[in-house]
Design an enzyme around this catalytic site. Structure first.
Site, PDB file in Angstrom:
ATOM      1  N   ILE A  45      73.192 -41.471 -67.765  1.00  0.00           N
ATOM      2  CA  ILE A  45      73.600 -41.539 -66.086  1.00  0.00           C
ATOM      3  C   ILE A  45      72.535 -41.609 -65.448  1.00  0.00           C
ATOM      4  O   ILE A  45      72.687 -42.261 -64.177  1.00  0.00           O
ATOM      5  CB  ILE A  45      74.266 -40.182 -65.895  1.00  0.00           C
ATOM      6  CG1 ILE A  45      74.907 -40.040 -64.721  1.00  0.00           C
ATOM      7  CG2 ILE A  45      73.121 -38.795 -65.920  1.00  0.00           C
ATOM      8  CD1 ILE A  45      76.097 -38.896 -64.399  1.00  0.00           C
ATOM      9  N   THR A  46      71.142 -41.577 -65.793  1.00  0.00           N
ATOM     10  CA  THR A  46      70.029 -41.910 -64.955  1.00  0.00           C
ATOM     11  C   THR A  46      69.666 -43.412 -64.900  1.00  0.00           C
ATOM     12  O   THR A  46      68.971 -43.641 -64.027  1.00  0.00           O
ATOM     13  CB  THR A  46      68.871 -40.988 -65.398  1.00  0.00           C
ATOM     14  OG1 THR A  46      68.514 -41.489 -66.649  1.00  0.00           O
ATOM     15  CG2 THR A  46      69.036 -39.686 -65.459  1.00  0.00           C
ATOM     16  N   LYS A  65      72.731 -52.720 -81.331  1.00  0.00           N
ATOM     17  CA  LYS A  65      73.712 -52.792 -80.466  1.00  0.00           C
ATOM     18  C   LYS A  65      74.985 -53.525 -81.323  1.00  0.00           C
ATOM     19  O   LYS A  65      76.261 -53.035 -80.869  1.00  0.00           O
ATOM     20  CB  LYS A  65      73.588 -53.794 -79.194  1.00  0.00           C
ATOM     21  CG  LYS A  65      72.854 -53.094 -78.049  1.00  0.00           C
ATOM     22  CD  LYS A  65      73.606 -51.938 -77.409  1.00  0.00           C
ATOM     23  CE  LYS A  65      72.920 -51.352 -76.284  1.00  0.00           C
ATOM     24  NZ  LYS A  65      73.848 -50.214 -75.717  1.00  0.00           N
ATOM     25  N   TYR A 107      66.821 -54.815 -80.726  1.00  0.00           N
ATOM     26  CA  TYR A 107      67.717 -54.336 -79.691  1.00  0.00           C
ATOM     27  C   TYR A 107      68.992 -54.949 -80.269  1.00  0.00           C
ATOM     28  O   TYR A 107      70.063 -54.246 -80.308  1.00  0.00           O
ATOM     29  CB  TYR A 107      67.240 -54.455 -78.345  1.00  0.00           C
ATOM     30  CG  TYR A 107      68.337 -54.183 -77.419  1.00  0.00           C
ATOM     31  CD1 TYR A 107      68.522 -53.287 -76.987  1.00  0.00           C
ATOM     32  CD2 TYR A 107      69.213 -55.357 -76.878  1.00  0.00           C
ATOM     33  CE1 TYR A 107      69.565 -52.808 -75.922  1.00  0.00           C
ATOM     34  CE2 TYR A 107      70.159 -55.044 -75.832  1.00  0.00           C
ATOM     35  CZ  TYR A 107      70.415 -53.871 -75.716  1.00  0.00           C
ATOM     36  OH  TYR A 107      71.175 -53.630 -74.379  1.00  0.00           O
ATOM     37  N   GLU A 148      73.002 -59.474 -76.253  1.00  0.00           N
ATOM     38  CA  GLU A 148      72.085 -59.890 -77.195  1.00  0.00           C
ATOM     39  C   GLU A 148      72.493 -59.787 -78.530  1.00  0.00           C
ATOM     40  O   GLU A 148      72.067 -60.017 -79.292  1.00  0.00           O
ATOM     41  CB  GLU A 148      70.944 -59.012 -76.747  1.00  0.00           C
ATOM     42  CG  GLU A 148      70.296 -58.749 -75.576  1.00  0.00           C
ATOM     43  CD  GLU A 148      69.254 -60.062 -75.609  1.00  0.00           C
ATOM     44  OE1 GLU A 148      68.855 -60.655 -76.567  1.00  0.00           O
ATOM     45  OE2 GLU A 148      69.222 -60.572 -74.295  1.00  0.00           O
ATOM     46  N   ASP A 166      73.110 -48.700 -64.760  1.00  0.00           N
ATOM     47  CA  ASP A 166      74.660 -48.565 -64.757  1.00  0.00           C
ATOM     48  C   ASP A 166      75.210 -47.163 -64.624  1.00  0.00           C
ATOM     49  O   ASP A 166      76.137 -46.910 -63.941  1.00  0.00           O
ATOM     50  CB  ASP A 166      75.050 -49.034 -66.088  1.00  0.00           C
ATOM     51  CG  ASP A 166      74.936 -50.672 -66.066  1.00  0.00           C
ATOM     52  OD1 ASP A 166      74.228 -51.116 -65.158  1.00  0.00           O
ATOM     53  OD2 ASP A 166      75.310 -51.100 -67.041  1.00  0.00           O
ATOM     54  N   SER A 221      76.195 -55.468 -75.903  1.00  0.00           N
ATOM     55  CA  SER A 221      75.425 -56.420 -75.202  1.00  0.00           C
ATOM     56  C   SER A 221      75.733 -58.009 -75.649  1.00  0.00           C
ATOM     57  O   SER A 221      75.988 -58.135 -76.924  1.00  0.00           O
ATOM     58  CB  SER A 221      73.880 -55.958 -75.289  1.00  0.00           C
ATOM     59  OG  SER A 221      72.868 -56.791 -75.208  1.00  0.00           O
ATOM     60  N   ALA A 226      73.814 -44.429 -72.534  1.00  0.00           N
ATOM     61  CA  ALA A 226      72.444 -44.214 -73.086  1.00  0.00           C
ATOM     62  C   ALA A 226      71.953 -45.080 -74.175  1.00  0.00           C
ATOM     63  O   ALA A 226      72.573 -45.195 -75.134  1.00  0.00           O
ATOM     64  CB  ALA A 226      72.231 -42.867 -73.645  1.00  0.00           C
TER      65      ALA A 226
HETATM   66  P1  NAP Z   1      68.772 -48.263 -68.143  1.00  0.00           P
HETATM   67  O1  NAP Z   1      68.677 -48.457 -66.775  1.00  0.00           O
HETATM   68  O2  NAP Z   1      67.718 -48.525 -69.231  1.00  0.00           O
HETATM   69  O3  NAP Z   1      69.328 -47.051 -68.507  1.00  0.00           O
HETATM   70  C1  NAP Z   1      69.270 -46.412 -70.157  1.00  0.00           C
HETATM   71  C2  NAP Z   1      69.692 -44.964 -69.890  1.00  0.00           C
HETATM   72  O4  NAP Z   1      69.557 -44.516 -71.408  1.00  0.00           O
HETATM   73  C3  NAP Z   1      68.977 -43.962 -69.292  1.00  0.00           C
HETATM   74  O5  NAP Z   1      69.628 -43.143 -68.408  1.00  0.00           O
HETATM   75  C4  NAP Z   1      68.114 -43.217 -70.214  1.00  0.00           C
HETATM   76  O6  NAP Z   1      67.688 -41.911 -69.879  1.00  0.00           O
HETATM   77  C5  NAP Z   1      68.773 -43.089 -71.295  1.00  0.00           C
HETATM   78  N1  NAP Z   1      68.193 -43.236 -72.559  1.00  0.00           N
HETATM   79  C6  NAP Z   1      67.322 -43.963 -73.020  1.00  0.00           C
HETATM   80  N2  NAP Z   1      66.844 -43.547 -74.334  1.00  0.00           N
HETATM   81  C7  NAP Z   1      67.762 -42.470 -74.609  1.00  0.00           C
HETATM   82  C8  NAP Z   1      67.166 -41.310 -75.567  1.00  0.00           C
HETATM   83  N3  NAP Z   1      66.329 -41.519 -76.647  1.00  0.00           N
HETATM   84  N4  NAP Z   1      68.050 -40.177 -75.269  1.00  0.00           N
HETATM   85  C9  NAP Z   1      68.849 -40.004 -74.352  1.00  0.00           C
HETATM   86  N5  NAP Z   1      69.013 -40.916 -73.498  1.00  0.00           N
HETATM   87  C10 NAP Z   1      68.336 -42.072 -73.304  1.00  0.00           C
HETATM   88  O7  NAP Z   1      69.813 -49.375 -68.955  1.00  0.00           O
HETATM   89  P2  NAP Z   1      71.137 -49.963 -67.943  1.00  0.00           P
HETATM   90  O8  NAP Z   1      70.856 -51.353 -67.705  1.00  0.00           O
HETATM   91  O9  NAP Z   1      71.871 -49.013 -67.054  1.00  0.00           O
HETATM   92  O10 NAP Z   1      72.212 -50.338 -69.095  1.00  0.00           O
HETATM   93  C11 NAP Z   1      72.915 -49.398 -69.961  1.00  0.00           C
HETATM   94  C12 NAP Z   1      73.756 -49.629 -71.109  1.00  0.00           C
HETATM   95  O11 NAP Z   1      74.127 -50.780 -71.237  1.00  0.00           O
HETATM   96  C13 NAP Z   1      72.466 -49.801 -71.913  1.00  0.00           C
HETATM   97  O12 NAP Z   1      73.097 -49.073 -72.984  1.00  0.00           O
HETATM   98  C14 NAP Z   1      72.127 -50.937 -72.355  1.00  0.00           C
HETATM   99  O13 NAP Z   1      71.349 -51.172 -73.510  1.00  0.00           O
HETATM  100  C15 NAP Z   1      73.393 -51.710 -72.043  1.00  0.00           C
HETATM  101  N6  NAP Z   1      73.371 -52.987 -71.506  1.00  0.00           N
HETATM  102  C16 NAP Z   1      72.831 -53.221 -70.284  1.00  0.00           C
HETATM  103  C17 NAP Z   1      72.891 -54.717 -69.796  1.00  0.00           C
HETATM  104  C18 NAP Z   1      72.055 -55.107 -68.698  1.00  0.00           C
HETATM  105  O14 NAP Z   1      71.846 -56.260 -68.445  1.00  0.00           O
HETATM  106  N7  NAP Z   1      71.569 -53.937 -67.881  1.00  0.00           N
HETATM  107  C19 NAP Z   1      73.398 -55.520 -70.496  1.00  0.00           C
HETATM  108  C20 NAP Z   1      74.071 -55.352 -71.628  1.00  0.00           C
HETATM  109  C21 NAP Z   1      74.265 -53.847 -72.191  1.00  0.00           C
HETATM  110  P3  NAP Z   1      66.177 -41.728 -69.420  1.00  0.00           P
HETATM  111  O15 NAP Z   1      66.199 -41.399 -67.943  1.00  0.00           O
HETATM  112  O16 NAP Z   1      65.877 -40.154 -69.822  1.00  0.00           O
HETATM  113  O17 NAP Z   1      65.091 -42.625 -69.870  1.00  0.00           O
END
Ligand code: NAP
Length: 330
Positions: free
Chosen positions: A9-10, A155, A151, A127, A13, A125, A81
């Site tokens: 949530i932090t 996924k 990664y 990817e 997305d 993703s 997450a």
């Molecule tokens: P992001 O900003 O990097 O956020 C990742 C989140 O996962 C953060 O809240 C982080 O918490 C949490 N997290 C990471 N490692 C963790 C752990 N070991 N234990 C618990 N929480 C953990 O990613 P996003 O861009 O919002 O993407 C959201 C999801 O969509 C992810 O799964 C990403 O892989 C996937 N995705 C993203 C994209 C893109 O272009 N953005 C595309 C395809 C898929 P902390 O705040 O504690 O670090």
């Protein structure tokens, strides 16, 4: 009132999805790894931090998730997450595989134990597709996976766990196969955020140089606040199904930088330095998707051109830098 649990949530997305669900009158519960140290600046920026409940949990501990689901009785579970950086996954392959796969297995197991009617969304993703032949583009839902990073591999494994649980246990569990989507809340280690933040600061006279790695890669870039709407739509359908969520256009990173600099009235050659040290061990050269099925079946309406995306990201970045500087003065 429906209840949604969001992991991650932090992140970018997670924050936009929270805000979207709050506007739909959901009770939103966020799972964080450490409640006292959690960085809620994204949620604060969107005015969502005081309207959600944060619960500390270790997603690698199944018993922990079972207790949370049992107590809070969610209708929907958004699993966002992840160790989400492709670059970092080359540095931390084992940690990436461990968290990105086991956390998904655990959350699905917990749903089976507590209430198999909870609807489940997994953040898959583009990817996962990895090495795609140019003649096969654009990528659709049924395309084979050939991931080229730890990664992408993590996924892909998580994706199949969801499909397997849907087919084997009839869970309403779906994967959104999202292509790159950006916003002002993108983590600072991501190249688009680095470009936007540095370029705006160069314009303001605060910085002078922007160092980049391989700019010859082509990606399908979209806008995060619109992509989280597709996540919600996927859980409102009668039948569970996976969808590709993308803009449908490919643009090079070089074009991305050029447009940002051009719109800010900056000369690239005065500020951009290319550094081969920033290249990845294996790089996915060109990829873009086909969003026809998501538009048709979900009624997802995405019509943001690349030009408008860049303009929006610049405007948002300027506002964000202003917000941060005011915060620092307090
Ligand atoms: P992001 O900003 O990097 O956020 C990742 C989140 O996962 C953060 O809240 C982080 O918490 C949490 N997290 C990471 N490692 C963790 C752990 N070991 N234990 C618990 N929480 C953990 O990613 P996003 O861009 O919002 O993407 C959201 C999801 O969509 C992810 O799964 C990403 O892989 C996937 N995705 C993203 C994209 C893109 O272009 N953005 C595309 C395809 C898929 P902390 O705040 O504690 O670090």
């Amino acid at each position: 009132m429906k209840t949604a649990v969001i992991t991650g949530i932090t992140g970018q997305d997670g924050a936009y999805l929270s805000s979207f669900l709050l506007n739909k009158n959901y009770r939103v519960i966020g799972i964080v790894r450490n409640a006292s140290k959690s960085n809620v600046k994204n949620l604060k920026y969107l005015g969502a931090s005081d309207r959600i409940t944060l619960i500390e949990a270790n997603l690698l501990d199944l018993s922990n998730i079972i207790r949370i689901l049992d107590k809070n009785k969610p209708d929907e579970f958004y699993n966002l997450a992840a160790q989400s950086s492709v670059s970092l996954s080359f540095e931390q392959p084992i940690g990436t595989l461990e968290f990105n796969i086991i956390s998904v297995a655990n959350t699905l197991e917990a749903i089976k134990v507590v209430n198999p009617k909870i609807k489940y969304y997994q953040a898959s993703s583009s990817e996962m597709f990895g090495k795609v032949k140019k003649e096969s583009l654009p990528v659709k839902e049924d395309f084979v996976f050939y991931p080229v990073s730890p990664y992408g591999i993590s996924k892909a494994a998580a994706h199949w766990l969801v499909v397997n649980n849907r087919e084997g246990y009839r869970l309403f569990a779906v994967c959104g196969i999202l292509f790159n989507h950006e916003s002002v809340l993108r983590g600072s280690s991501f190249v688009t955020k680095k470009i936007l933040n540095t370029a705006v600061k160069i314009k303001m006279g605060l910085l002078n140089k922007l160092e980049l790695g391989n700019v010859k890669i082509y990606r399908d870039w979209g806008y995060s606040p619109k992509y989280v709407e597709a996540m919600w739509l996927m859980l409102q359908q009668e039948f569970p199904k996976d969808y590709v969520i993308c803009s449908g256009e490919a643009h090079s990173l070089e074009e991305f930088v050029q447009k940002v600099f051009e719109k800010l009235g900056l000369a690239l050659e005065d500020h951009v330095v290319l550094d081969t040290g920033l290249h990845r061990p294996v790089e996915l050269e060109k990829i873009y998707g086909d969003n026809a099925e998501a538009k048709r079946a979900l009624g997802w309406n995405y019509d943001m051109s690349f030009d408008r995306l860049i303009e929006t990201l610049i405007k948002d970045e300027i506002q964000y830098i202003d917000y941060e500087s005011k915060l620092n003065q307090i």
